[in-house]
Scaffold this active site. Structure first.
Site, PDB file in Angstrom:
ATOM      1  N   TYR A 124       2.268   9.375  -1.614  1.00  0.00           N
ATOM      2  CA  TYR A 124       2.218  10.451  -2.600  1.00  0.00           C
ATOM      3  C   TYR A 124       2.779  11.762  -2.077  1.00  0.00           C
ATOM      4  O   TYR A 124       2.785  12.750  -2.794  1.00  0.00           O
ATOM      5  CB  TYR A 124       0.777  10.676  -3.053  1.00  0.00           C
ATOM      6  N   LYS A 191      -4.632  -1.172   5.198  1.00  0.00           N
ATOM      7  CA  LYS A 191      -3.838  -2.386   5.399  1.00  0.00           C
ATOM      8  C   LYS A 191      -3.261  -2.293   6.810  1.00  0.00           C
ATOM      9  O   LYS A 191      -2.040  -2.366   7.034  1.00  0.00           O
ATOM     10  CB  LYS A 191      -2.736  -2.445   4.325  1.00  0.00           C
ATOM     11  N   ASP A 249      -5.958   5.811  -5.241  1.00  0.00           N
ATOM     12  CA  ASP A 249      -5.568   5.930  -6.644  1.00  0.00           C
ATOM     13  C   ASP A 249      -5.860   4.626  -7.386  1.00  0.00           C
ATOM     14  O   ASP A 249      -6.494   4.600  -8.445  1.00  0.00           O
ATOM     15  CB  ASP A 249      -4.069   6.251  -6.695  1.00  0.00           C
TER      16      ASP A 249
END
Ligand code: NAD
Length: 363
Positions: A124, A191, A249
């Site tokens: 982002y 991750k 998000d």
């Protein structure tokens, strides 16, 4: 004690849901002075931006704001009012509680978790290189020459920066929040098995911070895909979740879905000096001016704001009224009515729903 709060009604359904929210907050008897500041697509002609500098300064001055949704103008090059506000005021925390309410038709009735999403970094950050651009070509050459890997020449590229300082402050916020709210566990979501230098860094920092809270707040980490499955299968296993921006998000909308959807999902963007409270949903342009939108999300955001201001009793009274009115299921807006009965027949409008909440608090 009197509180001065910046009120940004926004556009679309924003002004109507904010009006309902102000009426409900005022009915608690809390002493609030609203200082209205504009933001929205309708300001483009006058200010050349949907977010005037005067609005940013008003929020910075008061330190607390509540904001209605704002339409992101398409094709103007302006990314979004929310992103711009977060950047201008360094609102690095996106806080989104997800808890079950009666009468919402949600899949679960016992969800009570909180998403702490990092708000400034990750994919982002807005650092992107268009496919075919000279910059993209130079970056592709650089990556090839570095030996890190091969990027296909016809690629567009988005950069995923995750810093030690950015990770530290968001994870610390999550632990401090857990301590303050008496919550028992923080789960870091990542991750790191694939993205070792971004998510791996986030996880390493999360473990370091967690060690400082040992004995007070439990800690675990989950890989984001497995975490999503776990949330859907058994949301009761989770308490506070802390996530880098993109996973935050996605997972926060997943959690909103567990408890009945965006119409009832509150949120806040918080920095060290400022907090901006807002519903998670957008400006729902097709419903603007119709007095039929559901104001529950912004009203629950106002509850978070009241807690932030130390007005615990007022926040608890509003929450009890929301539970009461939704639970009785008679005075509800069209979206909830449709879930309850499959039809919007018998739904009440935005202000009538606020009236029902106020009657519930008074009764
Ligand atoms: P949206 O949330 O506005 O609408 C999605 C769906 O949910 C629509 O069917 C809408 O009618 C319904 N809905 C949303 N809020 C509702 C409410 N309170 N009561 C009843 N129904 C409700 O999402 P969108 O259509 O993708 O976006 C519309 C505009 O809002 C876009 O310009 C987008 O950029 C902007 N947006 C703003 C914010 C914000 O300011 N925080 C957040 C998301 C989207």
């Amino acid at each position: 004690m009197k509180h001065i709060v910046t009120l940004i009604p926004g556009d679309g359904i924003g002004p109507e849901i904010c009006q309902a929210m102000c009426r409900v907050v005022e009915a608690t008897g809390v002493d609030i002075e609203w200082e209205t500041a504009p933001a929205g697509a309708h300001l483009m002609d006058e200010y050349g931006t949907p977010l005037p500098q005067s609005t940013i300064e008003a929020v910075a001055k008061n330190g607390v704001a509540i904001k209605g949704p704002v339409t992101t103008p398409v094709g103007t090059g302006f990314r979004s009012v929310n992103v711009a506000l977060r950047k201008a005021l360094d609102l690095y925390v996106n806080l989104r509680p997800a808890f079950s309410l009666p009468g919402t038709g949600a899949r679960y009735s016992d969800v009570d978790l909180v998403i702490v999403r990092e708000n400034t970094e990750d994919l982002y950050a807005g650092i992107e290189f268009e496919q075919g651009s000279e910059q993209a070509a130079r970056l592709i050459d650089f990556v090839g020459a570095s030996g890190a890997g091969v990027i296909k020449p016809d690629s567009g590229i988005s950069i995923k920066p995750i810093s030690i300082s950015g990770s530290e402050r968001i994870v610390r916020y999550a632990f401090d929040y857990a301590v303050k709210q008496g919550r028992g566990k923080v789960t870091a979501v990542h991750k790191a098995n694939i993205m070792k230098h971004s998510d791996g860094l986030f996880l390493r920092v999360a473990r370091d911070v967690a060690a400082q809270y040992e004995g007070r707040v439990a800690f675990e980490d989950r890989i984001v895909d497995a975490c999503c499955m776990g949330l859907v299968q058994n949301p009761g296993n989770f308490d506070v979740l802390v996530l880098p921006n993109l996973y935050g998000d996605i997972v926060s909308d997943l959690c909103a879905g567990l408890v009945g959807g965006l119409g009832i999902a509150p949120g806040a963007n918080i920095g060290d000096g400022c907090a901006v409270f807002e519903a998670v949903h957008g400006s729902a342009p097709l419903h603007a001016g119709k007095d039929d939108a559901n104001p529950t999300a912004i009203i629950l955001s106002a509850c978070m704001m009241l807690q932030h201001l130390g007005e615990m009793d007022a926040a608890a009274r509003i929450l009890a009224a929301v539970r009461d009115v939704l639970g009785r299921g008679e005075q509800v807006t069209y979206d909830i009515r449709r879930i309850q009965t499959g039809s919007v027949e018998g739904a009440v409008g935005t202000q009538a729903y606020a009236d029902a909440l106020i009657r519930s608090m008074e009764g």
